[in-house]
Design a protein around this motif. Structure first.
Motif, PDB file in Angstrom:
ATOM      1  N   ASN A  51      22.277 -37.214  -2.534  1.00  0.00           N
ATOM      2  CA  ASN A  51      22.636 -36.835  -2.317  1.00  0.00           C
ATOM      3  C   ASN A  51      22.381 -35.899  -0.845  1.00  0.00           C
ATOM      4  OD1 ASN A  51      24.973 -34.614  -2.321  1.00  0.00           O
ATOM      5  ND2 ASN A  51      25.595 -35.994  -3.991  1.00  0.00           N
ATOM      6  N   ILE A  52      23.284 -36.051   0.169  1.00  0.00           N
ATOM      7  CA  ILE A  52      22.825 -35.418   1.271  1.00  0.00           C
ATOM      8  C   ILE A  52      23.136 -33.893   1.130  1.00  0.00           C
ATOM      9  CG2 ILE A  52      25.105 -35.795   2.618  1.00  0.00           C
ATOM     10  CD1 ILE A  52      23.062 -36.587   5.161  1.00  0.00           C
ATOM     11  N   GLU A  53      24.221 -33.469   0.152  1.00  0.00           N
ATOM     12  CA  GLU A  53      24.466 -31.692   0.522  1.00  0.00           C
ATOM     13  C   GLU A  53      23.853 -31.524  -0.786  1.00  0.00           C
ATOM     14  OE1 GLU A  53      27.674 -34.313  -1.897  1.00  0.00           O
ATOM     15  OE2 GLU A  53      26.289 -34.615  -0.354  1.00  0.00           O
ATOM     16  N   ASP A  54      23.470 -32.034  -2.004  1.00  0.00           N
ATOM     17  CA  ASP A  54      22.442 -31.605  -2.822  1.00  0.00           C
ATOM     18  C   ASP A  54      21.057 -31.312  -3.126  1.00  0.00           C
ATOM     19  OD1 ASP A  54      25.020 -30.630  -4.351  1.00  0.00           O
ATOM     20  OD2 ASP A  54      25.066 -32.614  -5.231  1.00  0.00           O
ATOM     21  N   ASP A  55      20.517 -32.917  -1.825  1.00  0.00           N
ATOM     22  CA  ASP A  55      19.018 -32.611  -2.215  1.00  0.00           C
ATOM     23  C   ASP A  55      17.879 -31.978  -1.300  1.00  0.00           C
ATOM     24  OD1 ASP A  55      19.424 -34.127  -4.381  1.00  0.00           O
ATOM     25  OD2 ASP A  55      19.264 -36.031  -3.135  1.00  0.00           O
ATOM     26  N   PHE A  56      18.980 -30.884  -0.112  1.00  0.00           N
ATOM     27  CA  PHE A  56      18.420 -30.036   0.559  1.00  0.00           C
ATOM     28  C   PHE A  56      18.429 -29.250   0.698  1.00  0.00           C
ATOM     29  CE2 PHE A  56      19.139 -34.176   3.877  1.00  0.00           C
ATOM     30  CZ  PHE A  56      17.861 -34.395   3.912  1.00  0.00           C
ATOM     31  N   ARG A  57      19.138 -28.728  -0.272  1.00  0.00           N
ATOM     32  CA  ARG A  57      20.020 -27.273  -0.845  1.00  0.00           C
ATOM     33  C   ARG A  57      18.677 -26.473  -1.082  1.00  0.00           C
ATOM     34  NH1 ARG A  57      24.530 -27.339  -5.454  1.00  0.00           N
ATOM     35  NH2 ARG A  57      24.427 -24.755  -4.824  1.00  0.00           N
ATOM     36  N   ASN A  58      17.361 -26.909  -1.783  1.00  0.00           N
ATOM     37  CA  ASN A  58      16.496 -25.393  -1.830  1.00  0.00           C
ATOM     38  C   ASN A  58      15.556 -25.428  -0.223  1.00  0.00           C
ATOM     39  OD1 ASN A  58      15.360 -28.374  -1.991  1.00  0.00           O
ATOM     40  ND2 ASN A  58      14.444 -27.937  -4.307  1.00  0.00           N
ATOM     41  N   GLY A  59      15.689 -26.350   0.221  1.00  0.00           N
ATOM     42  CA  GLY A  59      14.881 -26.410   1.648  1.00  0.00           C
ATOM     43  C   GLY A  59      13.919 -27.475   1.840  1.00  0.00           C
TER      44      GLY A  59
END
Length: 870
Positions: A51-59
């Motif tokens: 999920n592109i908007e969730d999997d990048f949230r922690n950076g």
């Protein structure tokens, strides 16, 4: 794409209709496409996103994605799970994007951490634009226009295809557009390794497909096709580089082997030449001298040839390395040409010192034999004289003797003291000879010292006993007055005469060692002087005999019947007559020996003159040839091939002349066998001939060595000329300039001459530039520039050679832009031999994101050109 075009394109992006970003169809397409694009890179690091908007949230995956696509390391991420940890990681990623010249508008770390779809997709598009599309440029167009132009050119040969934009043009297909798109996606994923990023339904059923999604997908085709076209060129370049490197490595291994063998021979031979352990006899030393001659005639000449060939091979290898832009060959420690030359110089020094030591030791042994024989003769004579003297001096016969007998004993004692004084000189000579034998380290010096000590002890004892006996006789003399004057006179005159005869016999039998006619003639002159004293000695002999005759006359006159014995002397007339006869026999024998020695010295003189006559012709001939060879290497004129032909003619002349030197070596052998050590008739020695021409079988001369080196230099110049495309006129111009500024004519220019040469050729030199050039032409900092280095410098600027950066770039193409390469990729792109060569020598990749078995092609490429310590 340059920075100005990047800013223009980014401005165009800002002006797009932002309301369309919220279009659900476009958002769906971007999610699919951007997610597939991100996963195509994250898989290289062994991960992916769902999920592109969730999997990048922690950076964390965002930072990993940037590291993979940029090939650079980002700061270490924060591993905490708190919100501020995530914001910190996203900020690190955004800061990295900004450092690449990208302006992020309204995109903050908080929006990404909060899962803002719009901001997340906008950020991913910014990354795609910067790292996948920005560098696409066709005929100086912008990234978008360049990508569109590339698509138009690639589809131009196909009918019914007219790409005008990234919206509806992609779905223009005849008959079955849905099937065509799905087939294209399948082929791209299967054969080009481009993951499916679009759905045919979204494109066909959408009035205006998302341009960003389509540009992202099409850019993958651009990079795939561009990489395929470069792969073949890269593979060919690598094959060429590896082929040259393999050949050079074989030459280096051969040099190392030959150098090891030569140095090992020198290491084993030098201690033998440095051994100065003397032998005890002349025969053993002569055997050592013969062994040394065998070494010089048979063992050393092949090694001289090996040394010369090793230097030629080293120069040829260095030339090939310079032409192929490889670093200079550095042999392993202790095997440099200079190390071999130093070891050889040590061998030559030891050889010279060994020969001088041999000759000196032979002379010493000759001197020792002479002194030892002289010591034995004098010691035997003295011991014969002193035998029984101690017993006689210890007698107390005067206690019961008559007055006449006492007087006789006193007179006898007077005669003995005269005799004792006469023998003082001989005892001193015996001690002096023994001392000299000690100083010269005579091998039987212990026996000599023991014998000398015995003589000296007895001599001291005789002196003590003589003094005691005189004191006793003088006490008795007051009572006894009878003296026999005739016996006393006989004793006083016969003792010195007897001593003179013994000395004469010693001198006539004395050994002599001479080296010149003048020395023999001096001995003959001394012998003639001795013969002149014989009449006077004969008169003394007759006078002494007359005394004895007078005693007999008195005895007969007065009818003395007793057996008259001279109480004052043990010398008899028979002894005097026997010794006199022996002296007369020894005189002609001595004269014959001197004449034989004179004849031998005349023969030696003839050998000297015979050798000198040839040496005085051959020596200047050799010097003339050396000068001609030197001029040939310096003169400018004709082609390099003509110079090589002239040098080979010189070589033929020298080989033809060699029998003359061999004949001279034969004469030198006779001189050495005759132990002739000097020759005043010539300044040329056989060592001079050995050094410059060489003698004996298979011996390499300095003349032929010089010619071989000069031929090698010309062959190197031909190789450089042909490899660099230098004309004959340019080579003449280089040689003319070099000779003009080689003012000292040493075959090399010093720093000032080289600077003047460059200035004369139009170079504008500052100190920094000149220092850089000197590092190129004189890497060893010797302060001298050879002609070969000068030619290499003059041709280096125009040479078409490979560099380490070019090879690294070629490997990067084969590795699909990864910082490492896999074994299967090498075997797929390179021929089997070159692929296995790389696999064997390429170190493992230690950088980030490497897969198991990944290899470091950057370290391998820089090592090929000597730019790393691999």
């Amino acid at each position: 794409m340059d920075s100005s075009k990047t800013k223009d394109y980014m401005l165009q992006e800002d002006e797009w209709d932002r309301d369309l970003l919220l279009d659900p169809a476009w958002e769906k397409q971007q999610r699919k496409t951007f997610t597939a694009w991100c996963n195509s890179h994250l898989r290289k690091a062994g991960t992916q996103i769902e999920n592109i908007e969730d999997d990048f949230r922690n950076g964390l995956k965002l930072m990993l994605l940037l590291e993979v696509i940029s090939g650079e390391r980002l700061p270490k991420p924060d591993r905490g799970k708190m919100r501020f940890h995530k914001i910190a990681n996203v900020n690190k990623a955004l800061d990295f994007i900004t450092s690449k010249g990208v302006k992020l508008v309204s995109i903050g770390a908080e929006e990404i951490v909060d899962g803002n779809v719009k901001m997340t997709l906008g950020m991913i598009w910014t990354i795609i634009l910067r790292f996948a599309i920005q560098d696409i440029s066709v005929e100086e167009t912008s990234a978008k226009e360049g990508l569109l132009l590339w698509c138009q050119r690639k589809t131009a040969p196909y009918r019914n295809v007219n790409v005008q934009n990234f919206h509806v043009s992609v779905k223009v297909a005849k008959d079955d557009p849905m099937g065509n798109l799905n087939l294209a996606f399948e082929i791209a994923e299967k054969h080009l390794d481009i993951p499916k990023m679009l759905d045919a339904e979204d494109i066909i059923n959408t009035p205006k497909p998302d341009e960003r999604a389509i540009m992202t997908y099409v850019s993958c085709f651009y990079h795939a096709f561009a990489g395929a076209e470069q792969a073949e060129t890269a593979a060919n370049r690598i094959c060429k580089v590896l082929g040259v490197n393999q050949e050079n490595e074989k030459l280096m291994e051969e040099y190392e082997r030959l150098a090891s063998e030569l140095l090992e021979w020198i290491r084993k031979t030098t201690p033998w030449l440095e051994n100065r352990t003397p032998e005890k006899t002349m025969v053993e030393m002569q055997r050592k001298l013969e062994d040394f001659r065998d070494y010089r005639r048979m063992h050393k000449p092949p090694k001289v040839q090996e040394k010369c060939q090793l230097e030629i091979s080293f120069n040829t290898l260095q030339t090939k390395l310079r032409i192929s832009n490889r670093p200079a060959f550095m042999p392993s420690e202790g095997k440099m040409v200079s190390d071999i030359a130093s070891a050889w110089q040590g061998l030559e020094g030891a050889e010279k010192g060994y020969e001088e030591w041999l000759l000196t030791e032979i002379r010493r042994l000759e001197r020792l034999d002479h002194l030892a024989e002289k010591f034995r003769q004098k010691a035997t004579t003295h011991e014969t004289w002193a035998n029984g003297k101690e017993l006689i001096l210890s007698l107390k016969d005067y206690e019961t003797a008559s007055l006449t007998e006492v007087r006789a004993l006193l007179r006898k004692h007077d005669a003995f003291e005269s005799d004792l004084a006469a023998h003082q000189d001989r005892v001193e000579q015996i001690a002096a000879i023994a001392q000299e034998l000690n100083e010269l380290d005579y091998h039987e010096v212990a026996a000599v010292n023991q014998r000398c000590q015995s003589i000296c002890d007895l001599w001291d004892q005789l002196g003590t006993l003589t003094q005691k006996r005189r004191e006793a006789l003088e006490r008795t003399e007051k009572l006894l007055e009878t003296i026999d004057q005739l016996f006393l006179e006989f004793a006083k005159r016969s003792a010195p005469f007897n001593n003179w005869m013994e000395g004469a016999m010693e001198d006539l039998q004395d050994m002599f060692i001479v080296h010149t006619i003048e020395e023999v003639q001096s001995l003959i002159s001394a012998h003639e002087q001795f013969k002149a004293t014989l009449p006077e000695a004969d008169g003394e002999r007759q006078a002494i005999l007359g005394i004895q005759n007078e005693v007999q006359k008195i005895s007969q006159s007065y009818s003395i019947k007793a057996n008259l014995i001279n109480p004052y002397s043990t010398i008899t007339t028979e002894e005097l007559l026997a010794k006199w006869d022996k002296v007369k026999k020894l005189v002609p024998q001595r004269e014959g020996s001197l004449q034989e020695e004179l004849a031998r010295q005349h023969a030696n003189e003839r050998l000297r003159r015979q050798f000198a006559a040839q040496a005085n012709l051959i020596g200047p001939w050799i010097q003339t040839r050396m000068e001609e060879i030197g001029r040939c290497s310096l003169e400018v004129g004709g082609t390099l091939e003509d110079q090589m032909t002239q040098l080979k003619q010189f070589e033929h002349v020298i080989v033809t002349y060699k029998p003359n030197v061999d004949k001279l070596e034969g004469d030198h052998q006779l001189i050495q066998e005759s132990l002739i050590f000097d020759n005043k008739h010539t300044n040329y020695t056989m060592e001079f001939m050995f050094c410059r021409f060489g003698c004996g079988h298979n011996n390499q001369s300095l003349l032929l060595t010089t010619i071989a080196r000069t031929i090698n230099e010309i062959e190197t110049q031909i190789l450089t000329r042909d490899a660099k495309g230098i004309s004959q006129e340019q080579m003449h111009e280089f040689r003319s300039s070099f000779n003009h500024f080689d003012r000292k004519k040493h075959g090399a220019m010093d720093t000032d001459d080289f600077r003047a040469c460059l200035i004369s050729m139009g170079y504008d030199l500052g100190e920094v530039e000149f220092a850089r050039i000197m590092m190129m032409v004189d890497p060893s900092a010797t302060g001298m520039v050879s002609f070969q280095s000068f030619i290499d410098f003059m041709t280096r600027e125009t040479a078409d050679t490979d560099t380490a950066d070019q090879v690294v770039a070629s490997f990067r193409i084969l590795a699909a832009d990864k910082p490492y390469i896999l074994v299967e990729e090498l075997r797929r792109e390179l021929p089997p031999e070159q692929a296995e060569y790389c696999i064997l020598r390429m170190p493992p990749y230690r950088g980030p994101g490497g897969l198991p078995g990944a290899l470091d092609y950057t370290a391998f490429s820089t090592a090929l050109y000597g730019e790393s310590d691999l």
